[in-house]
Scaffold this motif. Sequence first.
Motif, PDB file in Angstrom:
ATOM      1  N   LEU B 236       0.714  -0.199  -0.670  1.00 53.91           N
ATOM      2  CA  LEU B 236       1.927   0.005   0.124  1.00 53.91           C
ATOM      3  C   LEU B 236       2.012   1.449   0.589  1.00 53.91           C
ATOM      4  O   LEU B 236       2.320   1.746   1.744  1.00 53.91           O
ATOM      5  N   ARG B 237       1.654   2.381  -0.332  1.00 52.03           N
ATOM      6  CA  ARG B 237       1.705   3.801   0.032  1.00 52.03           C
ATOM      7  C   ARG B 237       0.746   4.060   1.183  1.00 52.03           C
ATOM      8  O   ARG B 237       1.092   4.717   2.168  1.00 52.03           O
ATOM      9  N   ARG B 239      -0.088   2.098   3.440  1.00 51.16           N
ATOM     10  CA  ARG B 239       0.494   1.594   4.672  1.00 51.16           C
ATOM     11  C   ARG B 239       1.500   2.604   5.232  1.00 51.16           C
ATOM     12  O   ARG B 239       1.490   2.907   6.426  1.00 51.16           O
ATOM     13  N   ALA B 240       2.305   3.149   4.337  1.00 52.17           N
ATOM     14  CA  ALA B 240       3.287   4.139   4.778  1.00 52.17           C
ATOM     15  C   ALA B 240       2.572   5.319   5.426  1.00 52.17           C
ATOM     16  O   ALA B 240       2.935   5.766   6.510  1.00 52.17           O
ATOM     17  N   LEU B 243       1.515   4.400   8.845  1.00 48.03           N
ATOM     18  CA  LEU B 243       2.546   4.153   9.863  1.00 48.03           C
ATOM     19  C   LEU B 243       3.304   5.422  10.215  1.00 48.03           C
ATOM     20  O   LEU B 243       3.636   5.644  11.378  1.00 48.03           O
ATOM     21  N   ASN B 244       3.603   6.253   9.235  1.00 47.52           N
ATOM     22  CA  ASN B 244       4.366   7.469   9.511  1.00 47.52           C
ATOM     23  C   ASN B 244       4.108   8.529   8.442  1.00 47.52           C
ATOM     24  O   ASN B 244       4.848   8.644   7.464  1.00 47.52           O
ATOM     25  N   ALA B 247       7.108  10.790   7.219  1.00 43.74           N
ATOM     26  CA  ALA B 247       8.061  10.128   6.321  1.00 43.74           C
ATOM     27  C   ALA B 247       7.408   9.864   4.971  1.00 43.74           C
ATOM     28  O   ALA B 247       8.031  10.036   3.922  1.00 43.74           O
ATOM     29  N   ALA B 248       6.131   9.475   5.006  1.00 41.16           N
ATOM     30  CA  ALA B 248       5.438   9.214   3.744  1.00 41.16           C
ATOM     31  C   ALA B 248       5.431  10.475   2.889  1.00 41.16           C
ATOM     32  O   ALA B 248       5.741  10.437   1.702  1.00 41.16           O
TER      33      ALA B 248
END
Lengths: 297, 364, 305, 523
Positions: B236-237, B239-240, B243-244, B247-248
Amino acid sequence: ADPLTVGVLIPGSKSDKGWMESGFDGLTAAQKEFGAKIKVQMIENINYADMEQALTNLAGKNQLVIGVGGQTQAAVMKIAKRFPKTKFSIVGGSKGDGLPNVAGYDVKQAEIAFVAGAAAAMLSKTGAVSYVGGMEIPSIVNAGKEFGKGAAYINPKIKYFENYTGDFDNVAKSKEATLAAIAQGADVHYHILNLGLRGMEQAAKEKGTHIIGSYTDRCGSDPLYIAYSITGVGFQVQYAIKELVAGKWAAGYKPFGLAMGPAASDMKVCGATPEMKSKLEQIKKDILEGKIKVLEG
Amino acid sequence: MSTLLIKQPAALLAFLKARPAMWIAFLAVAAALLIGLLLVHLIGVPIGDAVAAFAEGAWGSPYAIAASINRSLVFALVGLGFVLADRANLTNVGGEGQIAIGGIVATAVSLYGHVSDLPFGLAFLLPLLAASLAGGLWGGLAGVLKARAGTNEVIATLLLSFIAVWMVYGSVQSVALLRQPMTHSNTLPESLEIPDPTKLPLLTDDYSMPLHSGLLFGFALAIVVALVLNKTVFGLRLRAVGLNPLAARRAGIAISASVVGVLFAAGALGGLAGACMLQGEQYSLKAGFSSGYGFDGLVVGLLARGSVVGVIAGALLFGFLRSGGINMEMVAAVPTALVVVIQGLIIVILAGAALSMQRWEVER
Amino acid sequence: MSVEMAAVFIGSTIRLAAPLMLSASGELLSERTGVLNMSVEGMMLTGAFAGAVGAWATGSPMLGLLIGVVAVIPVALLQAVLSITLRANQIVTGIGINILVLGATTLAYREIFGGRSRAEIPGLDKWAPPGLGDIPIFGDQVFQQAWLLYLGLALIAVLAWVMRYTALGLALHSAGSAPRAVDKSGLSVNTLRYGAVLFTGMMSALAGCFLSIGDIHTFTEGMTNGTGYLAIAAVIFGNWKIGRTLLACLLFGAATALQFQLPAMGIEVPSALLIMLPYLLALLAVGGLVGRQTAPAALTIPFVR
Amino acid sequence: MFILPEVGQAPPPVAAPPALLRLQGMSKRFGSLQALEDVSLEIAAGEIHCLLGENGAGKSTLCNLIFGVYQADSGSMQLAGADYRPSGPADALSMQVAMVHQHFSLVPDLSVVDNLLLGQARGVLRRSECAERVQALSQRFGLQIDPWLRISDLSVGERQRVEIIKCLMREPRLLVLDEPTAVLLPDEIAALLEVCQRVAAEGCGVVLVTHKLAEIQKVAQRATVLRGGRVAARSEQPAADLDALVQAMIQRSGEARTSPAAPSYQREAAGQPRAEPALMIDGVSVKDADGVTRLDNFTLIVEPGEIVAVAGVEGNGQSELAAVISGMRPASQGRLFVKGRELTGRSPRQITAAGVGVVPEDRHAVGCVSGMSVAENLFLDRLHRFSRYGLLDRKRMRAAALELMQRFDVRAASPDVSFAGLSGGNQQKAVLARELTLDGLSFLLAAQPTRGLDVGAVEAVYEHIRAVCAQGVGVLLISSELDELLKVADRVVVLYRGRIVGSCTAEPGERARIGAWMAGQAA
Ligand SMILES: Nc1ncnc2c1ncn2[C@@H]1O[C@H](COP(=O)(O)OP(=O)(O)OP(=O)(O)O)[C@@H](O)[C@H]1O
Ligand SMILES: Nc1ncnc2c1ncn2[C@@H]1O[C@H](COP(=O)(O)OP(=O)(O)OP(=O)(O)O)[C@@H](O)[C@H]1O
Ligand SMILES: [Mg+2]
Ligand SMILES: [Mg+2]
């Protein structure tokens, strides 16, 4: 009787204007010669990872499998162990671990390269000659060395430039390599290239220099070429098949080159003067008698 | 009788109806193959012969099946690496180079690492491990460049590929490196054959079906990657991060570490693939041994669109396609070029169908 | 290094860089508008093939060039439809097309020329800018080039001008860095991108023709081998700026040319090293020497309203 | 007069000037969500028509329909009597309908001029000519802007101006503004509203989406309230009907919202025994890439339970301050302590771990990962809570998310929907929910926390902030809305050109002084 089955593996492109094509020519010639006596399966453009599978398929279906080129040797040796009943011939093979069902045909391009070097030295007006090889595999490198030696044998002061583009088929690179040599004064070029040869032709055309062709004698077909060195890749494919048909196929290392006569290996200078001819014949003789030592391959 | 005949396709249809995305993928491949057959016909080869030859070459014999699967394994490993990095929005096109590096290291360790006498299969495990590590470093390098200099990873991995491939060429040129001793003037520029203990043990008793144990690693890793992507916090991390990144980072995720780490993992899978090619099949290193499998693997990964199942399916497809192609050319005299065309078609059509697959998946 | 050698070196640098410059500037445009056009390689090969066949069939290299450019349109459209309309992954479509074209051209070449012909393919004439051509040594070695090269440079100049000074350039640029803004300002992002991809196709076709009927008058199977990818490297190396991209191309050209100069000058270097030199340089460059790259924000991202 | 119509009933023609734009029974759904349902509406030439409603009510969607960004599922529009069915923004623009989006549609790496020319000019660019037109417009409407600057170098407020100029250059018949004032400063807002009035005066219809009643009071000739995608109320003289409008807008969940802003907590907070300061910033300076000093020797102490507001015109160092405190950017000088622990130069992770919550100014860039689900966004910084052996327990995460969404009134179909699908306001609330529930929260940095939120939501946010503050959390509130910081904060410091130019207690009386400081008139 049902036809003898022959499988041929051509690792490169059968239309590469060089080694592979000449091997393919030999195959077509053999097919003409023996017609229904033989049945041929051929496969080209095979990279290393797929080579074993291709050879296995061929070995399973044929009595004789011919690998055109030294790069097939490792794979052939491996597969041959698994198919003891199948005969294998490696064109451009070398003294390998002598399996009972593998024959290695040594093309000895180096021999004829020496002669070619001599011819080049005779034909050069500027006293400088050049050579472009594809990959740095021994047969190619040795041929280059011998070409240089041959030239020096005729004219000790000759300037000689050699270059390896790392790719038999890259036209642009072989053109630039030749141009570089021309800039150094070379006016006669020898090569062991495939598709890349077209680049050399273009360079010579632009700069008005000349090329010694290879594989087959095409004197008169193109003024760019002033001589041809015949190396019988095709001849060896033909030979393997001929031997099989005649039931005389034998395993083991077999040096070809001059020893096997003009069909296997020869030097043709287009419109050569008598003294040139005799000189070249002399050199060939000396090589055969070992007066002149040349590298193998 | 007739009902039986009908049942099977019906079952298949039901199966596909439940999975529309697969349904479309299936159609795409079928379409590509149909066009391929059409071309075969135009070339003037009887389609029947071609198909027969293809089937025989692809799965006609235990050997064929094994060869196809061994090839698929390589594609799959590279593909897995790709989807892993892709999750962090990193495109690893360096498979070819990672294979090459893996091959070099596997050869070096097998030949000169004094591993042949080690017990418990360490003899072949250590080279595998070393190769994976090296491949990982090669991939990680791209990650470091990205983290440090913001270098676009597509280009970094691509360039690293070209370099690695020529490193293989160089390493077998000189005896000082991996070239076999020059017994005479035309000793080929290849490494010695690696010692038997370092070869990957066959899962079968002999070479009539040369499935090698690399396959087991393949399965294990496929499961691991699937878990990481879909079930883990790490996935999941990633993916973050993809994507951004800002923000991550704000959320306390270490961007650079993730980037380097995931590219290392991808590279390691590539290196392992290279080791499998060498220790499982080729046994000696030659210039160009990687044979472009890295790029096939890349395509497999790209077509899988993030799904491990997709990777495996794609890998098998291309693995068997190649086997069939070789035989088609040999037996039915279908030119290799045509097989290449068909492969290209499959890629293009699948890529084109991807959007509609997404649509379907969103619906559900 | 003698003057002669220097001249040859520069000349061969230019020749080796020419196809890169042509295709890279095309690629630059489509990347600026947000389409990563991995199929440059395939487009070049198409151009090279069609150009050669055209020149051979019509006997006129001029027509050959034309045919080469026309023949690339379907390929470019395929790329465009897939990556813009169908929003397919741009890298995958690119690679797919490259494989497709490699197979197709090889197949077609053999169907047409029977594989093993020695058919003569007429090529484009050489030309040197008046004056420059007469400079001793350099005039011949450096400026005496296939006129296609000069045409290409002219086109690149026009491209640079359009990007800098026209509304079209503005729109193209924005389509890659802020497509939403372009859309809301009433322009069609996808039309712009289609145009850019087609332009890339044209430039790549010219690059291909330079290889086949410009520099060497022949076509060989897969003759582009990798030039397209190097062109993409050049674009990134050049940080999506036209001047720097051209410099990158020249650098690659020079690195390759060195391969033939050093041995000719009797300098011994392992050829593997020489051959990987361009890639090595490119890597060092993108690895920090040229600083952070700032790709167009929307690169590889299909536009959805 | 004030009407609460059965929704869908056409608006009364009474006294309404001839309609410029008429909407009838417009509906729009996004997947499962009915964003708009059967909305009918009339906008007259020369009027300023305010559109209000709580977050997610459908305002932006309605605007987007008018501007052709989306197409309606049903319903029809007429522009000046003729059928109006814009196929896209281009189409809308060609009929002189222009829109300013909340999310700017500018090309960041181009100059103002180039942005204005984009899509306008043909052929060769005549930049200087355009620059002159900009100057002219600036004069005419009082919108100061340097046409040669790159957008990326402009403050949010300035970008907004560019957007508006972009519209005005097209001499629109109808101008749609979606929350244009959300990002503006008091004086900027005044200027903008004046612009609107001038534009309207020139016979152009103006649709103004806003959450700020003051603005409605000031400029609205008519107002329409949306709730849950339906017309909840209309007013012919909004200024008079304000209270009714608010009621209509937030009817659904009343009391929680309309609770008075009782600042009782603060007293307690002040009374607490002196503990370690929640935040201590000691001489922090920040230089940007070009070496320009953005934040200059900033020193500040925030006590536990205290709310300190940083006032100032945007672009005077607030962003840098926030970046340093949240660890997104290193300070070139100075030190940072939270609860006595030094955090200078620590990573965002370490800072979060130390109990520092951050509501970033730009939620789209740093606040959220819009590609991920609401639940994933709510817990991105504390996923470990739901992890066993590295595996993620989605069930538990979903449940926790639901709970949080209810607590903070985040309106979304489910925790699993894409964050991007949330209305801007709801996105903001979600971010707040995450930061306020950080475990061990000892200090909260809130930058523009209520930007884009409707009245009710704003109140809720203040409630939440006061609540945490009551538990001894120190709060640093960065805001450019005077009313806000006067209402919420205990103490105000004013940033100007990166320096603190003034500081005072937050009392209405100080309004003038603060304003002066913000304008750079040093005390
Ligand atoms: N493109 C879209 N896809 C999915 N849902 C959407 C989309 N656009 C809007 N919505 C949903 O439609 C509803 C109305 O959204 P809209 O943005 O119009 O509300 P709003 O009144 O503008 O809210 P805010 O005051 O926060 O801006 C919201 O629930 C939002 O989540
Ligand atoms: N393509 C899309 N997909 C999903 N959601 C979208 C999309 N476009 C817009 N939205 C959402 O729908 C809403 C309306 O779009 P818009 O950009 O006007 O936001 P907004 O209402 O102005 O937000 P805010 O005013 O709070 O900034 C926004 O909340 C946005 O998040
Ligand atoms: Mg809105
Ligand atoms: Mg909003």
